[in-house]
Motif scaffolding. Structure first.
Motif, mmCIF file in Angstrom:
data_model
loop_
_atom_site.group_PDB
_atom_site.id
_atom_site.type_symbol
_atom_site.label_atom_id
_atom_site.label_comp_id
_atom_site.label_asym_id
_atom_site.label_seq_id
_atom_site.Cartn_x
_atom_site.Cartn_y
_atom_site.Cartn_z
ATOM 1 N N THR A 42 0.846 -1.190 0.000
ATOM 2 C CA THR A 42 0.000 0.000 0.000
ATOM 3 C C THR A 42 0.879 1.236 0.000
ATOM 4 N N ILE A 43 0.554 2.200 -0.849
ATOM 5 C CA ILE A 43 1.331 3.443 -0.902
ATOM 6 C C ILE A 43 1.099 4.217 0.398
ATOM 7 N N ARG A 44 2.202 4.582 1.051
ATOM 8 C CA ARG A 44 2.121 5.371 2.289
ATOM 9 C C ARG A 44 2.632 6.797 2.087
ATOM 10 N N ARG A 45 3.446 7.010 1.049
ATOM 11 C CA ARG A 45 3.950 8.359 0.750
ATOM 12 C C ARG A 45 4.352 8.408 -0.715
ATOM 13 N N GLU A 58 4.139 0.171 2.012
ATOM 14 C CA GLU A 58 4.063 -0.705 3.179
ATOM 15 C C GLU A 58 3.569 -2.078 2.741
ATOM 16 N N THR A 59 4.355 -3.108 3.065
ATOM 17 C CA THR A 59 3.958 -4.480 2.767
ATOM 18 C C THR A 59 3.375 -5.106 4.036
ATOM 19 N N LYS A 60 2.623 -6.169 3.868
ATOM 20 C CA LYS A 60 2.023 -6.836 5.035
ATOM 21 C C LYS A 60 3.060 -7.549 5.885
ATOM 22 N N THR A 61 4.122 -8.044 5.260
ATOM 23 C CA THR A 61 5.078 -8.875 5.991
ATOM 24 C C THR A 61 6.442 -8.234 6.225
ATOM 25 N N ASP A 62 6.771 -7.194 5.453
ATOM 26 C CA ASP A 62 8.152 -6.701 5.491
ATOM 27 C C ASP A 62 8.275 -5.206 5.784
ATOM 28 N N GLY A 63 7.206 -4.560 6.202
ATOM 29 C CA GLY A 63 7.280 -3.149 6.569
ATOM 30 C C GLY A 63 7.341 -2.207 5.379
ATOM 31 N N ILE A 64 7.994 -1.071 5.580
ATOM 32 C CA ILE A 64 8.047 0.006 4.581
ATOM 33 C C ILE A 64 9.253 -0.158 3.657
ATOM 34 N N GLY A 88 -2.636 5.261 0.227
ATOM 35 C CA GLY A 88 -3.692 4.282 0.490
ATOM 36 C C GLY A 88 -3.990 3.379 -0.689
ATOM 37 N N ASP A 89 -3.530 3.755 -1.886
ATOM 38 C CA ASP A 89 -3.757 2.920 -3.067
ATOM 39 C C ASP A 89 -2.925 1.646 -2.991
ATOM 40 N N ARG A 105 14.859 -1.292 -0.361
ATOM 41 C CA ARG A 105 14.870 -0.310 -1.454
ATOM 42 C C ARG A 105 14.889 -1.048 -2.774
ATOM 43 N N MET A 106 14.114 -0.561 -3.723
ATOM 44 C CA MET A 106 14.140 -1.145 -5.058
ATOM 45 C C MET A 106 13.999 -0.057 -6.113
ATOM 46 N N LYS A 107 14.511 -0.345 -7.299
ATOM 47 C CA LYS A 107 14.345 0.515 -8.468
ATOM 48 C C LYS A 107 13.278 -0.150 -9.324
ATOM 49 N N ALA A 108 12.135 0.504 -9.470
ATOM 50 C CA ALA A 108 11.013 -0.089 -10.194
ATOM 51 C C ALA A 108 11.169 0.080 -11.697
#
Length: 128
Positions: A42-45, A58-64, A88-89, A105-108
């Protein structure tokens, strides 16, 4: 004055080389793994600021996680512009994770927000 000219040229060249090398290291992919991964959350920022727009996801299992997009022009060309996504999306990001496993961190290369696909680096996408 003429005897200092070669020294100034050398120093100017050295400074220029450092700037170019730093920019290359920042904009390159050498900090990321070669294998691609998918991250769902979920997008948090959202930040559209240069040098690279970024998302905090934010992921369900691995945080931000910090998800870096392309430079502003490249990101805009993909169709991902300010206002198309909001905090929230739901998001799915395909990209390359940092070599440093302590860094989330990842480069999309592709992001999918609320069902809409944005190919940021289409030439780097290894899956459809």
């Amino acid at each position: 004055m003429a005897r200092f000219l070669p020294r100034r040229i050398f120093l100017g060249g050295a400074v220029g080389l450092l700037l170019v090398t730093g920019a290359y290291a920042h904009h390159g992919w050498s900090w990321a793994e070669e294998e691609q991964m998918e991250l769902s959350g979920t997008i948090r920022r959202i930040s559209m600021a240069p040098p690279h727009p970024t998302l905090q996801v934010e992921t369900k299992t691995d945080g931000i996680w910090r998800v870096e997009l392309g430079n502003p022009r490249l990101t805009e060309r993909s169709g991902f512009v300010e206002g198309v996504a909001k905090v929230g999306d739901p998001i799915v990001a395909l990209g390359n994770r940092s070599l440093d496993r302590n860094e989330k961190r990842m480069k999309a290369v592709r992001i999918t927000v609320a069902g809409k696909v944005y190919d940021i680096y289409p030439e780097r996408i290894r899956t459809n």
